[in-house]
Write a protein that holds these residues in place. Structure first.
Motif, mmCIF file in Angstrom:
data_model
loop_
_atom_site.group_PDB
_atom_site.id
_atom_site.type_symbol
_atom_site.label_atom_id
_atom_site.label_comp_id
_atom_site.label_asym_id
_atom_site.label_seq_id
_atom_site.Cartn_x
_atom_site.Cartn_y
_atom_site.Cartn_z
ATOM 1 N N MET A 80 65.412 55.720 7.179
ATOM 2 C CA MET A 80 66.162 56.812 8.002
ATOM 3 C C MET A 80 66.102 56.806 9.399
ATOM 4 O O MET A 80 67.019 56.828 10.114
ATOM 5 C CB MET A 80 65.945 58.100 7.380
ATOM 6 C CG MET A 80 66.487 58.382 5.800
ATOM 7 S SD MET A 80 68.079 58.736 5.579
ATOM 8 C CE MET A 80 68.008 59.323 3.970
ATOM 9 N N ILE A 81 64.716 56.569 9.730
ATOM 10 C CA ILE A 81 64.398 56.338 11.393
ATOM 11 C C ILE A 81 65.328 55.487 11.915
ATOM 12 O O ILE A 81 65.588 55.365 13.253
ATOM 13 C CB ILE A 81 63.147 56.584 11.620
ATOM 14 C CG1 ILE A 81 62.409 57.897 11.057
ATOM 15 C CG2 ILE A 81 62.537 56.239 12.906
ATOM 16 C CD1 ILE A 81 63.100 59.153 12.111
ATOM 17 N N THR A 82 65.313 54.163 11.316
ATOM 18 C CA THR A 82 65.836 53.004 11.611
ATOM 19 C C THR A 82 67.190 53.233 11.927
ATOM 20 O O THR A 82 67.788 52.851 13.063
ATOM 21 C CB THR A 82 65.637 51.845 10.813
ATOM 22 O OG1 THR A 82 64.404 51.592 10.566
ATOM 23 C CG2 THR A 82 66.387 50.533 11.039
ATOM 24 N N ILE A 83 68.078 54.090 10.873
ATOM 25 C CA ILE A 83 69.562 54.065 11.042
ATOM 26 C C ILE A 83 69.595 55.127 12.268
ATOM 27 O O ILE A 83 70.613 54.916 13.053
ATOM 28 C CB ILE A 83 70.101 54.685 9.905
ATOM 29 C CG1 ILE A 83 70.008 53.531 8.692
ATOM 30 C CG2 ILE A 83 71.418 55.173 9.945
ATOM 31 C CD1 ILE A 83 70.337 54.190 7.471
ATOM 32 N N ALA A 84 68.708 56.182 12.351
ATOM 33 C CA ALA A 84 69.053 57.175 13.317
ATOM 34 C C ALA A 84 68.766 56.412 14.818
ATOM 35 O O ALA A 84 69.399 56.660 15.895
ATOM 36 C CB ALA A 84 67.723 58.189 13.518
ATOM 37 N N GLY A 85 67.755 55.557 14.816
ATOM 38 C CA GLY A 85 67.562 54.706 16.083
ATOM 39 C C GLY A 85 68.937 53.763 16.329
ATOM 40 O O GLY A 85 69.246 53.788 17.511
ATOM 41 N N GLU A 86 69.716 53.144 15.509
ATOM 42 C CA GLU A 86 70.829 52.260 15.661
ATOM 43 C C GLU A 86 71.914 53.523 16.193
ATOM 44 O O GLU A 86 72.713 53.143 17.139
ATOM 45 C CB GLU A 86 71.358 51.775 14.526
ATOM 46 C CG GLU A 86 70.511 50.979 13.859
ATOM 47 C CD GLU A 86 70.624 50.367 12.698
ATOM 48 O OE1 GLU A 86 69.822 49.559 12.053
ATOM 49 O OE2 GLU A 86 71.505 51.035 11.883
ATOM 50 N N ARG A 87 71.923 54.687 15.506
ATOM 51 C CA ARG A 87 72.955 55.637 16.208
ATOM 52 C C ARG A 87 72.656 56.106 17.515
ATOM 53 O O ARG A 87 73.642 56.362 18.304
ATOM 54 C CB ARG A 87 73.066 56.823 15.122
ATOM 55 C CG ARG A 87 73.588 56.281 13.781
ATOM 56 C CD ARG A 87 73.647 57.459 12.689
ATOM 57 N NE ARG A 87 74.507 57.230 11.628
ATOM 58 C CZ ARG A 87 75.024 57.867 10.702
ATOM 59 N NH1 ARG A 87 74.386 59.312 10.734
ATOM 60 N NH2 ARG A 87 75.389 57.784 9.689
ATOM 61 N N ARG A 88 71.350 56.197 17.880
ATOM 62 C CA ARG A 88 71.015 56.849 19.202
ATOM 63 C C ARG A 88 71.294 55.891 20.207
ATOM 64 O O ARG A 88 71.957 56.219 21.232
ATOM 65 C CB ARG A 88 69.224 57.079 19.214
ATOM 66 C CG ARG A 88 68.906 57.424 20.570
ATOM 67 C CD ARG A 88 67.437 57.536 20.816
ATOM 68 N NE ARG A 88 66.737 56.283 20.336
ATOM 69 C CZ ARG A 88 65.491 56.235 20.069
ATOM 70 N NH1 ARG A 88 64.717 57.105 20.333
ATOM 71 N NH2 ARG A 88 65.033 54.967 19.765
ATOM 72 N N SER A 89 71.207 54.361 20.006
ATOM 73 C CA SER A 89 71.465 53.503 20.849
ATOM 74 C C SER A 89 72.915 53.376 21.224
ATOM 75 O O SER A 89 73.258 53.352 22.250
ATOM 76 C CB SER A 89 70.813 52.070 20.285
ATOM 77 O OG SER A 89 69.682 52.142 20.174
ATOM 78 N N LYS A 90 73.681 53.453 19.906
ATOM 79 C CA LYS A 90 74.995 53.513 20.356
ATOM 80 C C LYS A 90 75.645 54.835 20.955
ATOM 81 O O LYS A 90 76.606 54.382 21.568
ATOM 82 C CB LYS A 90 75.723 53.525 18.734
ATOM 83 C CG LYS A 90 77.231 53.327 18.644
ATOM 84 C CD LYS A 90 77.777 53.329 17.456
ATOM 85 C CE LYS A 90 79.387 53.252 17.306
ATOM 86 N NZ LYS A 90 79.964 52.960 15.798
ATOM 87 N N ALA A 91 75.058 56.001 20.934
ATOM 88 C CA ALA A 91 75.615 57.073 21.387
ATOM 89 C C ALA A 91 75.001 57.209 22.698
ATOM 90 O O ALA A 91 75.531 57.847 23.741
ATOM 91 C CB ALA A 91 75.081 58.433 20.733
ATOM 92 N N GLY A 92 73.888 56.488 23.074
ATOM 93 C CA GLY A 92 73.270 56.560 24.474
ATOM 94 C C GLY A 92 72.731 57.713 24.736
ATOM 95 O O GLY A 92 72.571 58.136 25.961
#
Length: 207
Positions: free
Chosen positions: A73-85
């Motif tokens: 879950m944290i891995t996916i959250a990190g991907e989303r954080r990077s995309k959202a900046g």
């Protein structure tokens, strides 16, 4: 790895693709939470999942730390954080009760769709209190399927045995509020959003 973490690791990608069931209620909940946050706050979210709420609320505070005991879950959250900046959002693998939460104190701790999944809420509430500053807020929203909704318990138990559902506690709003008060918090706001079945929204202040 706990059994609960293993379950959520396994379903994380599929969970991330699911559509939100009640977007209007979700938006209302975000508005309610924002009313209690300040620009200078340091906030910890427990059970952040794939980071949807963290990404929405991070702009309301100075620093937002989102944790979950599922590494996937944290891995996916990190991907989303990077995309959202989003730059003021920190992510970590952690949960109450085992010493894995980041060091406090925090101005507010949030827990959405989590408390009914915890095996030891009493200890978890004590951990929350320890990580909050004096007067800090504990804000939560929890599915409460006790009382008349306990009729679903056999179904949930069967799904759990098949590995298709996590461990689940059938709470009532009254019981949940009583447990939070017993942990030394004063409840300053509460309501059900939606009302049926109730998802209890609670804002509690550390005494």
């Amino acid at each position: 790895m706990t059994r609960g973490a293993a379950f959520w690791d396994r379903v994380a990608r599929r969970y991330a693709e699911m559509q939100m069931r009640n977007p209007e209620t979700y938006e209302h909940t975000l508005d309610l939470v924002r009313e209690h946050l300040r620009p200078g706050d340091r906030v910890l979210e427990l059970g952040c999942g794939t980071g949807t709420t963290a990404l929405r609320l991070a702009d309301a505070v100075e620093r937002y730390v989102a944790s979950d005991y599922s590494a996937e879950m944290i891995t996916i959250a990190g991907e989303r954080r990077s995309k959202a900046g989003v730059e003021n959002l920190d992510l970590c693998v952690g949960q109450p009760c085992d010493g894995s939460l980041p060091e406090g104190p925090f101005d507010a701790i949030l827990a959405f769709n989590l408390l009914h999944l915890l095996p030891n809420r009493r200890q978890a509430f004590a951990d929350v209190a320890q990580h909050l500053r004096p007067g800090g807020l504990f804000i939560s929203k929890t599915p409460c399927l006790g009382g008349v909704y306990r009729v679903f318990q056999p179904l949930v138990s069967a799904l759990r045995l098949l590995g298709k559902a996590p461990d689940f506690n059938f709470l009532t709003p009254a019981r949940l509020e009583r447990e939070i008060r017993m942990a030394g918090f004063d409840i300053i706001a509460a309501g059900d959003y939606p009302k049926r079945p109730p998802r209890r929204f609670i804002v509690a202040r550390k005494g």
